[in-house]
Design a protein around this motif. Structure first.
Motif, PDB file in Angstrom:
ATOM      1  N   VAL A  20       0.827  -1.200   0.000  1.00 29.88           N
ATOM      2  CA  VAL A  20       0.000   0.000   0.000  1.00 29.88           C
ATOM      3  C   VAL A  20       0.865   1.256   0.000  1.00 29.88           C
ATOM      4  N   LEU A  21       1.902   1.278   0.845  1.00 29.09           N
ATOM      5  CA  LEU A  21       2.706   2.476   0.999  1.00 29.09           C
ATOM      6  C   LEU A  21       3.587   2.760  -0.210  1.00 29.09           C
ATOM      7  N   ARG A  22       3.929   1.743  -0.957  1.00 32.09           N
ATOM      8  CA  ARG A  22       4.767   1.971  -2.131  1.00 32.09           C
ATOM      9  C   ARG A  22       3.990   2.655  -3.247  1.00 32.09           C
ATOM     10  N   GLY A  23       2.675   2.434  -3.272  1.00 32.56           N
ATOM     11  CA  GLY A  23       1.848   3.108  -4.254  1.00 32.56           C
ATOM     12  C   GLY A  23       2.076   2.568  -5.646  1.00 32.56           C
ATOM     13  N   PRO A  24       1.578   3.291  -6.659  1.00 31.15           N
ATOM     14  CA  PRO A  24       1.694   2.833  -8.039  1.00 31.15           C
ATOM     15  C   PRO A  24       3.147   2.742  -8.475  1.00 31.15           C
ATOM     16  N   ALA A  25       3.395   1.919  -9.478  1.00 28.12           N
ATOM     17  CA  ALA A  25       4.755   1.772  -9.997  1.00 28.12           C
ATOM     18  C   ALA A  25       5.256   3.122 -10.497  1.00 28.12           C
ATOM     19  N   GLY A  26       6.501   3.417 -10.154  1.00 29.15           N
ATOM     20  CA  GLY A  26       7.081   4.661 -10.611  1.00 29.15           C
ATOM     21  C   GLY A  26       6.897   5.818  -9.652  1.00 29.15           C
ATOM     22  N   ARG A  27       6.060   5.650  -8.636  1.00 31.38           N
ATOM     23  CA  ARG A  27       5.842   6.731  -7.685  1.00 31.38           C
ATOM     24  C   ARG A  27       7.050   6.872  -6.774  1.00 31.38           C
ATOM     25  N   GLU A  28       7.566   8.084  -6.634  1.00 31.74           N
ATOM     26  CA  GLU A  28       8.736   8.311  -5.802  1.00 31.74           C
ATOM     27  C   GLU A  28       8.379   8.292  -4.326  1.00 31.74           C
ATOM     28  N   THR A  29       9.249   7.732  -3.545  1.00 35.28           N
ATOM     29  CA  THR A  29       9.121   7.784  -2.091  1.00 35.28           C
ATOM     30  C   THR A  29      10.425   8.314  -1.520  1.00 35.28           C
ATOM     31  N   ALA A  30      10.346   8.798  -0.301  1.00 35.38           N
ATOM     32  CA  ALA A  30      11.537   9.336   0.365  1.00 35.38           C
ATOM     33  C   ALA A  30      12.099   8.302   1.314  1.00 35.38           C
ATOM     34  N   THR A  31      13.406   8.228   1.390  1.00 40.79           N
ATOM     35  CA  THR A  31      14.062   7.363   2.360  1.00 40.79           C
ATOM     36  C   THR A  31      14.949   8.210   3.255  1.00 40.79           C
ATOM     37  N   ALA A  32      15.164   7.717   4.455  1.00 38.23           N
ATOM     38  CA  ALA A  32      16.059   8.378   5.406  1.00 38.23           C
ATOM     39  C   ALA A  32      16.824   7.295   6.143  1.00 38.23           C
ATOM     40  N   THR A  33      18.078   7.572   6.440  1.00 38.69           N
ATOM     41  CA  THR A  33      18.943   6.570   7.066  1.00 38.69           C
ATOM     42  C   THR A  33      19.595   7.131   8.319  1.00 38.69           C
ATOM     43  N   ALA A  34      19.370   6.458   9.433  1.00 40.28           N
ATOM     44  CA  ALA A  34      20.089   6.750  10.672  1.00 40.28           C
ATOM     45  C   ALA A  34      21.181   5.687  10.811  1.00 40.28           C
ATOM     46  N   THR A  35      22.403   6.121  11.019  1.00 38.79           N
ATOM     47  CA  THR A  35      23.528   5.194  11.129  1.00 38.79           C
ATOM     48  C   THR A  35      23.892   5.012  12.601  1.00 38.79           C
ATOM     49  N   LEU A  36      23.960   3.755  13.012  1.00 40.79           N
ATOM     50  CA  LEU A  36      24.230   3.433  14.411  1.00 40.79           C
ATOM     51  C   LEU A  36      25.602   2.785  14.546  1.00 40.79           C
ATOM     52  N   ARG A  37      26.395   3.291  15.458  1.00 39.44           N
ATOM     53  CA  ARG A  37      27.648   2.642  15.826  1.00 39.44           C
ATOM     54  C   ARG A  37      27.375   1.809  17.078  1.00 39.44           C
ATOM     55  N   PHE A  38      27.855   0.583  17.089  1.00 35.59           N
ATOM     56  CA  PHE A  38      27.605  -0.282  18.236  1.00 35.59           C
ATOM     57  C   PHE A  38      28.892  -0.926  18.707  1.00 35.59           C
ATOM     58  N   GLU A  39      28.845  -1.434  19.924  1.00 35.16           N
ATOM     59  CA  GLU A  39      29.978  -2.199  20.447  1.00 35.16           C
ATOM     60  C   GLU A  39      29.443  -3.415  21.167  1.00 35.16           C
ATOM     61  N   SER A  40      30.269  -4.456  21.199  1.00 36.83           N
ATOM     62  CA  SER A  40      29.864  -5.711  21.820  1.00 36.83           C
ATOM     63  C   SER A  40      31.056  -6.347  22.510  1.00 36.83           C
ATOM     64  N   THR A  41      30.816  -6.900  23.687  1.00 36.12           N
ATOM     65  CA  THR A  41      31.882  -7.596  24.403  1.00 36.12           C
ATOM     66  C   THR A  41      32.051  -9.019  23.905  1.00 36.12           C
ATOM     67  N   ALA A  42      31.089  -9.488  23.126  1.00 33.78           N
ATOM     68  CA  ALA A  42      31.166 -10.828  22.543  1.00 33.78           C
ATOM     69  C   ALA A  42      31.324 -10.703  21.030  1.00 33.78           C
ATOM     70  N   LYS A  43      31.927 -11.702  20.428  1.00 31.57           N
ATOM     71  CA  LYS A  43      32.075 -11.709  18.974  1.00 31.57           C
ATOM     72  C   LYS A  43      30.791 -12.248  18.379  1.00 31.57           C
ATOM     73  N   LEU A  44      30.047 -11.368  17.724  1.00 26.49           N
ATOM     74  CA  LEU A  44      28.752 -11.733  17.181  1.00 26.49           C
ATOM     75  C   LEU A  44      28.800 -11.772  15.664  1.00 26.49           C
ATOM     76  N   ALA A  45      28.148 -12.775  15.093  1.00 32.03           N
ATOM     77  CA  ALA A  45      28.031 -12.855  13.639  1.00 32.03           C
ATOM     78  C   ALA A  45      26.970 -11.852  13.170  1.00 32.03           C
ATOM     79  N   THR A  46      27.017 -11.537  11.882  1.00 36.01           N
ATOM     80  CA  THR A  46      26.082 -10.550  11.332  1.00 36.01           C
ATOM     81  C   THR A  46      24.626 -10.910  11.620  1.00 36.01           C
ATOM     82  N   PRO A  47      24.199 -12.172  11.439  1.00 34.21           N
ATOM     83  CA  PRO A  47      22.797 -12.491  11.746  1.00 34.21           C
ATOM     84  C   PRO A  47      22.427 -12.243  13.205  1.00 34.21           C
TER      85      PRO A  47
END
Length: 236
Positions: A20-47
């Protein structure tokens, strides 16, 4: 509604809202990106990192918090479940594990709303991860607090038994007597049984919580967001 049912409903609404939110094909939408820096005491895989961060799309309480901060329920005119589903449908998470960086991307028809949603979601996620952290010392303090709560509830239950003349089924039977399988009622004021049942239930539940705290794992304290680069609007 159970928590599992709530998750399922949010997933269904999110799937419908995506189209619904994407609307008809070709309709422009706006995107915004917040970038988060994180730290972990354990070695975590991407998933594993993605799983920790995706709580912002899956936890109804966090989605409700985003809606509350931005007044989205009132603005969109939807109920809590549908509002949560719409919010979840507009959030994506990607992770760069080696760089210890994650990108929280939002998409909406309005550039300002996209940026507000990204920044608010990032803030709610950071706050959640911060409060979810707990050191072993803090956890032991929580256990001591729960032990005190159990003792307080036991004293209250004892007082009710003395007042109402009830023998609690979990108590040892008097020497030489037969242990009752149910509470034995004496004369008691009207409504006293319900009061006893509530106190008994509270006491048993508090004991179960304490047992789970003592035998279960200490809540993880290995992951947190250290910095947020706030979103700017990008047009697709």
């Amino acid at each position: 509604m159970t928590k599992r049912a709530g998750f399922a409903l949010i997933a269904v609404v999110a799937l419908l809202a995506f189209f619904v939110l994407r609307g008809p094909a070709g309709r422009e939408t706006a995107t915004a990106t917040a970038t988060l820096r994180f730290e972990s005491t354990a070695k975590l895989a991407t998933p594993e990192i993605e799983s920790k961060l995706s709580v912002i799309r899956e936890n109804p309480e966090l989605l409700d918090e985003i809606a509350s901060r931005l007044l989205l329920g009132e603005t969109w005119g939807h109920g809590p479940d549908e509002t949560a589903g719409l919010i979840a449908s507009q959030i994506r998470i990607s992770v760069e594990a080696r760089a210890k960086t994650a990108h929280l991307v939002t998409e909406a028809s309005d550039p300002i709303q996209a940026a507000l949603l990204a920044n608010t979601a990032a803030s709610v996620l950071r706050d959640f991860l911060e409060t979810a952290k707990m050191t072993p010392e803090e956890y032991q303090a929580r256990i001591r607090d729960q032990e005190d709560a159990v003792e307080d509830k036991r004293k209250l239950l004892d007082q009710i038994k003395k007042t109402e003349g009830i023998v609690y089924r979990g108590d040892p039977a008097p020497t030489g007597s037969r242990k009752p399988t149910h509470p034995i009622e004496a004369e008691r004021p009207e409504g006293g049984g319900a009061y006893f049942a509530n106190a008994e239930g509270d006491y048993e539940f508090a004991k179960q919580v304490l047992l789970a705290m003592k035998t279960g794992p200490v809540p993880e304290a290995d992951f947190r967001v250290t910095h947020i680069q706030w979103a700017k609007v990008e047009n697709k």
